[in-house]
Design a protein around this motif. Sequence first.
Motif, mmCIF file in Angstrom:
data_model
loop_
_atom_site.group_PDB
_atom_site.id
_atom_site.type_symbol
_atom_site.label_atom_id
_atom_site.label_comp_id
_atom_site.label_asym_id
_atom_site.label_seq_id
_atom_site.Cartn_x
_atom_site.Cartn_y
_atom_site.Cartn_z
ATOM 1 N N THR A 118 0.853 -1.200 0.126
ATOM 2 C CA THR A 118 0.057 0.195 -0.184
ATOM 3 C C THR A 118 0.849 1.327 0.060
ATOM 4 O O THR A 118 0.333 2.411 -0.138
ATOM 5 C CB THR A 118 -0.857 0.138 1.117
ATOM 6 O OG1 THR A 118 -0.131 0.136 2.438
ATOM 7 C CG2 THR A 118 -1.917 -1.037 1.156
ATOM 8 N N VAL A 119 2.075 1.184 0.290
ATOM 9 C CA VAL A 119 3.147 2.247 0.200
ATOM 10 C C VAL A 119 4.037 2.298 -0.826
ATOM 11 O O VAL A 119 4.489 0.966 -1.202
ATOM 12 C CB VAL A 119 3.686 2.325 1.615
ATOM 13 C CG1 VAL A 119 4.791 3.296 1.554
ATOM 14 C CG2 VAL A 119 2.899 2.439 2.885
ATOM 15 N N PRO A 120 4.329 3.051 -1.720
ATOM 16 C CA PRO A 120 5.176 3.135 -2.641
ATOM 17 C C PRO A 120 6.782 2.831 -2.358
ATOM 18 O O PRO A 120 7.074 3.542 -1.371
ATOM 19 C CB PRO A 120 5.117 4.537 -3.397
ATOM 20 C CG PRO A 120 4.562 5.273 -2.684
ATOM 21 C CD PRO A 120 3.805 4.465 -1.713
ATOM 22 N N HIS A 121 7.468 1.908 -3.053
ATOM 23 C CA HIS A 121 8.753 1.789 -2.517
ATOM 24 C C HIS A 121 9.796 1.872 -3.803
ATOM 25 O O HIS A 121 9.202 1.614 -4.852
ATOM 26 C CB HIS A 121 8.874 0.220 -2.048
ATOM 27 C CG HIS A 121 10.118 -0.255 -1.648
ATOM 28 N ND1 HIS A 121 11.416 -0.248 -2.240
ATOM 29 C CD2 HIS A 121 10.464 -0.166 -0.203
ATOM 30 C CE1 HIS A 121 12.350 -0.327 -1.194
ATOM 31 N NE2 HIS A 121 11.912 -0.495 -0.203
ATOM 32 N N SER A 122 10.723 2.495 -3.380
ATOM 33 C CA SER A 122 11.627 3.001 -4.633
ATOM 34 C C SER A 122 12.137 1.861 -5.506
ATOM 35 O O SER A 122 11.829 2.034 -6.543
ATOM 36 C CB SER A 122 12.847 3.563 -3.951
ATOM 37 O OG SER A 122 13.712 2.413 -3.130
ATOM 38 N N ALA A 123 12.347 0.682 -4.866
ATOM 39 C CA ALA A 123 12.995 -0.409 -6.155
ATOM 40 C C ALA A 123 11.522 -0.721 -6.948
ATOM 41 O O ALA A 123 11.815 -1.067 -8.175
ATOM 42 C CB ALA A 123 13.094 -1.687 -5.087
ATOM 43 N N ARG A 124 10.609 -0.664 -6.334
ATOM 44 C CA ARG A 124 9.279 -1.218 -7.280
ATOM 45 C C ARG A 124 9.004 0.094 -8.330
ATOM 46 O O ARG A 124 8.444 -0.112 -9.587
ATOM 47 C CB ARG A 124 8.136 -1.459 -6.554
ATOM 48 C CG ARG A 124 8.379 -2.868 -5.438
ATOM 49 C CD ARG A 124 7.114 -3.223 -4.921
ATOM 50 N NE ARG A 124 6.494 -2.461 -4.160
ATOM 51 C CZ ARG A 124 6.791 -2.227 -2.566
ATOM 52 N NH1 ARG A 124 7.340 -3.027 -2.013
ATOM 53 N NH2 ARG A 124 5.769 -1.486 -2.118
ATOM 54 N N VAL A 125 9.054 1.264 -7.759
ATOM 55 C CA VAL A 125 8.593 2.459 -8.469
ATOM 56 C C VAL A 125 9.582 2.197 -9.866
ATOM 57 O O VAL A 125 9.681 2.532 -10.726
ATOM 58 C CB VAL A 125 8.623 3.617 -7.873
ATOM 59 C CG1 VAL A 125 8.969 4.875 -8.636
ATOM 60 C CG2 VAL A 125 7.646 3.785 -6.711
ATOM 61 N N TRP A 126 11.096 2.213 -9.385
ATOM 62 C CA TRP A 126 12.060 2.249 -10.523
ATOM 63 C C TRP A 126 11.915 1.059 -11.514
ATOM 64 O O TRP A 126 11.768 1.259 -12.620
ATOM 65 C CB TRP A 126 13.489 1.984 -9.610
ATOM 66 C CG TRP A 126 14.409 2.728 -10.370
ATOM 67 C CD1 TRP A 126 15.601 2.197 -11.027
ATOM 68 C CD2 TRP A 126 14.587 4.334 -10.569
ATOM 69 N NE1 TRP A 126 16.477 3.154 -11.293
ATOM 70 C CE2 TRP A 126 15.963 4.434 -11.192
ATOM 71 C CE3 TRP A 126 13.759 5.179 -10.348
ATOM 72 C CZ2 TRP A 126 16.295 5.667 -11.590
ATOM 73 C CZ3 TRP A 126 14.404 6.662 -10.682
ATOM 74 C CH2 TRP A 126 15.666 6.764 -11.203
ATOM 75 N N ASN A 127 11.356 -0.068 -10.844
ATOM 76 C CA ASN A 127 11.238 -1.324 -11.978
ATOM 77 C C ASN A 127 10.018 -0.537 -12.851
ATOM 78 O O ASN A 127 10.079 -1.130 -14.179
ATOM 79 C CB ASN A 127 10.921 -2.385 -11.023
ATOM 80 C CG ASN A 127 10.409 -3.632 -11.923
ATOM 81 O OD1 ASN A 127 9.414 -3.817 -12.145
ATOM 82 N ND2 ASN A 127 11.506 -4.302 -12.106
ATOM 83 N N TYR A 128 9.201 -0.048 -12.283
ATOM 84 C CA TYR A 128 7.942 0.248 -13.372
ATOM 85 C C TYR A 128 8.464 1.330 -14.246
ATOM 86 O O TYR A 128 8.007 1.224 -15.393
ATOM 87 C CB TYR A 128 6.729 0.801 -12.292
ATOM 88 C CG TYR A 128 5.671 1.475 -13.093
ATOM 89 C CD1 TYR A 128 4.858 0.560 -13.934
ATOM 90 C CD2 TYR A 128 5.403 2.978 -12.973
ATOM 91 C CE1 TYR A 128 3.610 1.157 -14.594
ATOM 92 C CE2 TYR A 128 4.194 3.490 -13.621
ATOM 93 C CZ TYR A 128 3.476 2.463 -14.566
ATOM 94 O OH TYR A 128 2.415 3.163 -15.329
ATOM 95 N N LEU A 129 9.285 2.363 -13.691
ATOM 96 C CA LEU A 129 9.738 3.222 -14.742
ATOM 97 C C LEU A 129 10.476 2.629 -15.813
ATOM 98 O O LEU A 129 10.669 3.277 -16.869
ATOM 99 C CB LEU A 129 10.354 4.343 -14.090
ATOM 100 C CG LEU A 129 9.658 5.218 -13.308
ATOM 101 C CD1 LEU A 129 10.726 6.090 -12.262
ATOM 102 C CD2 LEU A 129 8.758 6.252 -14.000
ATOM 103 N N LEU A 130 11.201 1.680 -15.446
ATOM 104 C CA LEU A 130 12.084 0.964 -16.498
ATOM 105 C C LEU A 130 11.317 -0.141 -17.370
ATOM 106 O O LEU A 130 11.933 -0.696 -18.317
ATOM 107 C CB LEU A 130 13.238 0.198 -15.783
ATOM 108 C CG LEU A 130 14.553 1.087 -15.219
ATOM 109 C CD1 LEU A 130 15.320 0.185 -14.217
ATOM 110 C CD2 LEU A 130 15.187 1.781 -16.061
ATOM 111 N N GLY A 131 10.219 -0.224 -17.106
ATOM 112 C CA GLY A 131 9.271 -1.178 -18.069
ATOM 113 C C GLY A 131 9.151 -2.558 -17.282
ATOM 114 O O GLY A 131 8.760 -3.459 -18.214
ATOM 115 N N GLY A 132 9.445 -2.594 -16.244
ATOM 116 C CA GLY A 132 9.445 -3.999 -15.457
ATOM 117 C C GLY A 132 8.101 -4.340 -15.091
ATOM 118 O O GLY A 132 7.100 -3.534 -15.262
#
Length: 274
Positions: A14-28
Amino acid sequence: MYRGEDPRQVIDNTVPHSARVWNYLLGGKDHYEADRRAADAYRETFPQITDIARTDRAFLGRAVHYLAADAGVRQFLDIGTGLPTMNNTHEVAQRAAPGARIVYVDNDPMVLTHARALLTSTPEGSCDYIHADLRNPQAIVAGAADTLDFTRPVALTLLGILHFLRDYDEARRAVRHLLEAVPQGSYLALTHATLDPSLGATEVAAQNRRAQDQYNASAAAPLTPRTREEIEGFFEGLELIEPGVVSMSRWRPEEDAEGAPPAVFGYCGVGRKG
């Protein structure tokens, strides 16, 4: 296999986490709705964030290739690993030097669940994963010693991780402890967020600041951007490799007939311990 602190933590989706946000931005694909919302809001305010994510990843490829192919480093300690994507550190290093040994370190339990994807080493080399926090560098060094030989040069890579330590002195101490643990001939490579207005137009710099403020309001780990001078401080006592501390897009970019690539709001550098 993994080593280090007890990884049995509940993943809070429920809380954004940097590793997952970065993964999304990289198209993961390893992210939750909260991460996507945070990334989309950041990008709506500051569209360059997608370029920054990709440029950071491209720097990893160029820096690790330089360290393995040109500097002859055969051991890598990658702290703040993040979720597996393309051209992970071991893949880049082992393409140049199949016998390279890599230890990954992260404190996100979701990264741990995907660590198997980071352990696909060549037969000649080795990969390991430590679940640990940069705030405890002693534990990182102790765990990594099972795979790495600290009497021989080690490349420390801290890409997009130091800006999650809010206290500058604490961040400097963590880097210093890691550097004290490695011998002469070792290297430090890092990337770091910045709000330096010299890296872009005034309105883009303002977008960057607003986006970081908005992100920090809900993120599990807020960002602390730093100046170029502060980032250069992490390299104190090291020999900076040309071109020094520069925008991430401008560290030894691929040859381009159109000239130097545009700067992005993120600094990087590589230094050698003499």
